[in-house]
Each structure stands twice: as C-alpha cells, then as structure tokens.
Design a protein around this motif. Structure first.
Motif, mmCIF file in Angstrom:
data_model
loop_
_atom_site.group_PDB
_atom_site.id
_atom_site.type_symbol
_atom_site.label_atom_id
_atom_site.label_comp_id
_atom_site.label_asym_id
_atom_site.label_seq_id
_atom_site.Cartn_x
_atom_site.Cartn_y
_atom_site.Cartn_z
ATOM 1 N N GLU A 30 0.821 -1.211 0.000
ATOM 2 C CA GLU A 30 0.000 0.000 0.000
ATOM 3 C C GLU A 30 0.856 1.263 0.000
ATOM 4 O OE1 GLU A 30 -4.146 0.299 1.892
ATOM 5 O OE2 GLU A 30 -2.882 -0.565 3.452
ATOM 6 N N LYS A 178 5.566 7.028 -5.855
ATOM 7 C CA LYS A 178 4.839 6.044 -6.664
ATOM 8 C C LYS A 178 5.791 5.027 -7.285
ATOM 9 C CE LYS A 178 2.498 9.345 -8.869
ATOM 10 N NZ LYS A 178 1.514 10.028 -9.760
ATOM 11 N N ASN A 181 6.954 2.542 -4.663
ATOM 12 C CA ASN A 181 5.874 1.602 -4.388
ATOM 13 C C ASN A 181 5.793 0.529 -5.471
ATOM 14 O OD1 ASN A 181 2.461 1.332 -4.789
ATOM 15 N ND2 ASN A 181 3.375 0.829 -2.820
ATOM 16 N N ARG A 182 5.935 0.930 -6.730
ATOM 17 C CA ARG A 182 5.917 -0.040 -7.827
ATOM 18 C C ARG A 182 7.103 -1.003 -7.727
ATOM 19 N NH1 ARG A 182 4.237 4.552 -10.928
ATOM 20 N NH2 ARG A 182 6.394 4.920 -11.613
ATOM 21 N N THR A 186 6.243 -0.953 0.689
ATOM 22 C CA THR A 186 5.050 -0.406 1.328
ATOM 23 C C THR A 186 5.423 0.975 1.855
ATOM 24 O OG1 THR A 186 4.309 -2.605 1.966
ATOM 25 C CG2 THR A 186 3.357 -0.743 3.176
ATOM 26 N N SER A 201 -2.157 8.113 -2.717
ATOM 27 C CA SER A 201 -2.502 7.082 -1.734
ATOM 28 C C SER A 201 -3.526 6.071 -2.236
ATOM 29 C CB SER A 201 -3.040 7.733 -0.456
ATOM 30 O OG SER A 201 -2.058 8.555 0.125
ATOM 31 N N THR A 202 -3.339 4.818 -1.812
ATOM 32 C CA THR A 202 -4.356 3.797 -2.051
ATOM 33 C C THR A 202 -5.406 3.812 -0.938
ATOM 34 O OG1 THR A 202 -2.873 2.211 -0.958
ATOM 35 C CG2 THR A 202 -2.847 2.262 -3.356
ATOM 36 N N ARG A 203 -4.973 4.123 0.290
ATOM 37 C CA ARG A 203 -5.900 4.309 1.411
ATOM 38 C C ARG A 203 -5.425 5.491 2.241
ATOM 39 N NH1 ARG A 203 -7.183 0.707 5.690
ATOM 40 N NH2 ARG A 203 -5.029 -0.040 5.586
ATOM 41 N N THR A 217 -10.480 3.862 1.684
ATOM 42 C CA THR A 217 -10.096 4.376 0.379
ATOM 43 C C THR A 217 -10.670 5.777 0.217
ATOM 44 O OG1 THR A 217 -12.069 3.548 -0.754
ATOM 45 C CG2 THR A 217 -10.188 2.029 -0.574
#
Length: 311
Positions: A30, A178, A181-182, A186, A201-203, A217
C-alpha cells in the motif's frame, strides 16, 4: 495478516496525550496516506513505529515482528524520511548516503552500487560530490530520501517530506513515492497537504487530537459526505458578524473563513444558498465569485473536526 498492525497504542507527554488508543492496519504494497493538522499525533506515531520513541501502551507489529521486542530487526526493514532533515551539511551527497548505507551493513561493491543507484533515483548524480550546504531546500529533501532507500527497505516512512520546498521538487518527490511503491516498498506518507495524499494514496487515515477519526479508500471517505455540498466564495469586506451568523445557521454544518474567502459545508446547497446570500448581503459583504463543488477529503475533515487540515 496485515503488514503493519497498530493496536491500542498510547503515547503521553507529561499530562498530555499525543496518541490516544490508536488502532490502524496497513497492507503490504500500500501507499497509506496519514493526514492530520500539526499536533494531530502523526509524527509521534511515526517515531514509535520506527522504534525511535517508546509506547506508553499498546502494540505495534511490522511484518510479524514486534516493534517493542524486535526493535533492531524492525529498523532493518524500514527506510525513514524524517520531517527534520537527517543529513550532514559538512559531507558530500555521496558521503551522506554512504554513511547511512554503512549503518545498514552495506559494504564493498554492493555499497558503492546502492549509493550510486540512490543518488540516480533522486536526480542528484551530477551533484554527488557537492555538499548539501550548497543545495536548495528541495535538493536537500531529495538527498534525505536517498539516505533512506539505499538498503531497499520493505517499509518506507515519509513524514512531511515536502515541507518548505518548491513545486518542482514536490512533484519529483511524489513521483518518486509512486515509483518506490511499484518497486515493492510499502509506504506510509504523512502530510497535512490534502492534495498530495489524494494524488498518491491507495488508502487514507485521518488523525486529529491523537485519534484516528476516519480510514478507508478515498472513495469510501468521500461517501461519508456524499450528501453534503461545499460552497466556495471569494468575498470582500468580510466581517466577524457575518461569519458568526453563518455559523449560527442551523443548516450550515461548517464555516471556514479567511480574509477574502469562505468555505461552507451544507446539507443541500440549493436549499440554503439563498439564506447564505441574504446573510452576506445584510452585512455588506461583497461576493466576487461563487462555486459549488462536490465534497472532497478536505470537506470530510472539516465535517468531522470543524477545522481545516492547516489550522
């Protein structure tokens, strides 16, 4: 099981509770945005999760390890980008990253490769031999990130990493988040800039006064104020009496007043727009522009706390 589990965590300073029975979980992979104004408890939470500050109660687990009992093992998993710059002005950029790489046990060719890789990632390869004392604020922030990622951490924690920097450096950092993260990390990203967290953000978790007051979310959080409407007005001659009367209106949920701007959260903009215009007209407030927008995360925070993130 969640990658990060925070269970009933408490932190007190003298008689002041900074973090109050915080419960939070973060899944592996995440980008978790942690929002809140200054003093909400974000940085204290980060320091406890990083093993830099002891909890007064509760438990924190990272990748199955207890932060309290397995502190060194947890620290090896983490790359921390602190709010206060953690770099040495008297060392070159390369020497800064090398210093931190050695703390994580990197040696020889691996160390050299990781230092080079980290500086390339943050766009400082051409300034590797220069000292941070000659860097802009944005470049120092990027070096701060390089020092935190050269060991390929499973968890990267960024605490207000864009404070006081120019828009170009801010965009560079957000894109870097980003990309990291890829690449498999986390990420926990704290900020009081709503637009930054919305972009990456994803959450999202929202903290205020040491409590987690909302989490989910962005779509889930927006749904909490789906029936509300935000009205933004640019005004002149705004008076305290006008703001007071708007705040006393039974159907206006929140009023955020600045010198030449008003943000109002109302249950139905059409039903109460006439009342708003009447109140402003009565107090000789001149309306220069008016816009109605769908509620966003800022509106949710305003609805929950009665203040904006930057208050």
């Amino acid at each position: 099981m969640s990658f990060i589990q925070i269970k009933n965590v408490v932190k007190k300073y003298s008689n002041q509770i900074s973090v109050d029975h915080l419960n939070l979980s973060v899944q592996q992979g995440e980008i978790f945005g942690l929002l809140g104004p200054n003093g909400a408890g974000k940085s204290t939470t980060i320091k406890m999760l990083s093993g830099l500050l002891k909890m007064d109660g509760g438990e924190m687990i990272v990748d199955g390890l207890s932060v309290a009992k397995d502190t060194l093992e947890v620290k090896r998993l983490i790359g921390l980008v602190p709010q206060e710059l953690a770099i040495f002005e008297s060392l070159s950029a390369r020497e800064n990253v090398t210093f931190f790489a050695r703390l994580y046990g990197l040696r020889g060719a691996l160390l050299q490769n990781r230092v080079k890789e980290a500086l390339e990632f943050v766009g400082l390869s051409d300034r590797a031999s220069d000292k941070p004392s000659a860097f802009s604020g944005g470049m120092k922030r990027r070096l701060n990130i390089a020092c935190a990622i050269m060991h390929h951490p499973k968890l990267i924690i960024m605490d207000e990493p864009t404070v006081g920097i120019d828009p170009q450096s801010r965009n560079h950092i957000l894109e870097s988040v980003k990309t990291l993260n890829r690449m498999g990390s986390t990420i926990i990203y704290t900020s009081h800039y709503m637009e930054e967290v919305s972009a990456i953000s994803t959450r999202v978790g929202i903290m205020d006064h040491g409590h987690l007051i909302a989490c989910g979310t962005q779509e889930e959080l927006r749904s909490k104020v789906a029936q509300d409407n935000k009205i933004i007005l640019q005004v002149a001659n705004l008076t305290d009496d006008a703001v007071k009367e708007l705040r006393e209106h039974p159907r206006i949920k929140q009023v955020n007043a600045q010198e030449q701007a008003l943000e109002l959260l109302v249950g139905s903009s059409q039903a109460y727009l006439q009342d708003i215009l009447f109140i402003l007209s009565k107090h000789n407030v001149k309306i220069q522009s008016l816009a109605q927008v769908e509620p966003d995360l800022e509106a949710l925070f305003l609805s929950l706390t009665g203040r904006t993130l930057r208050d």
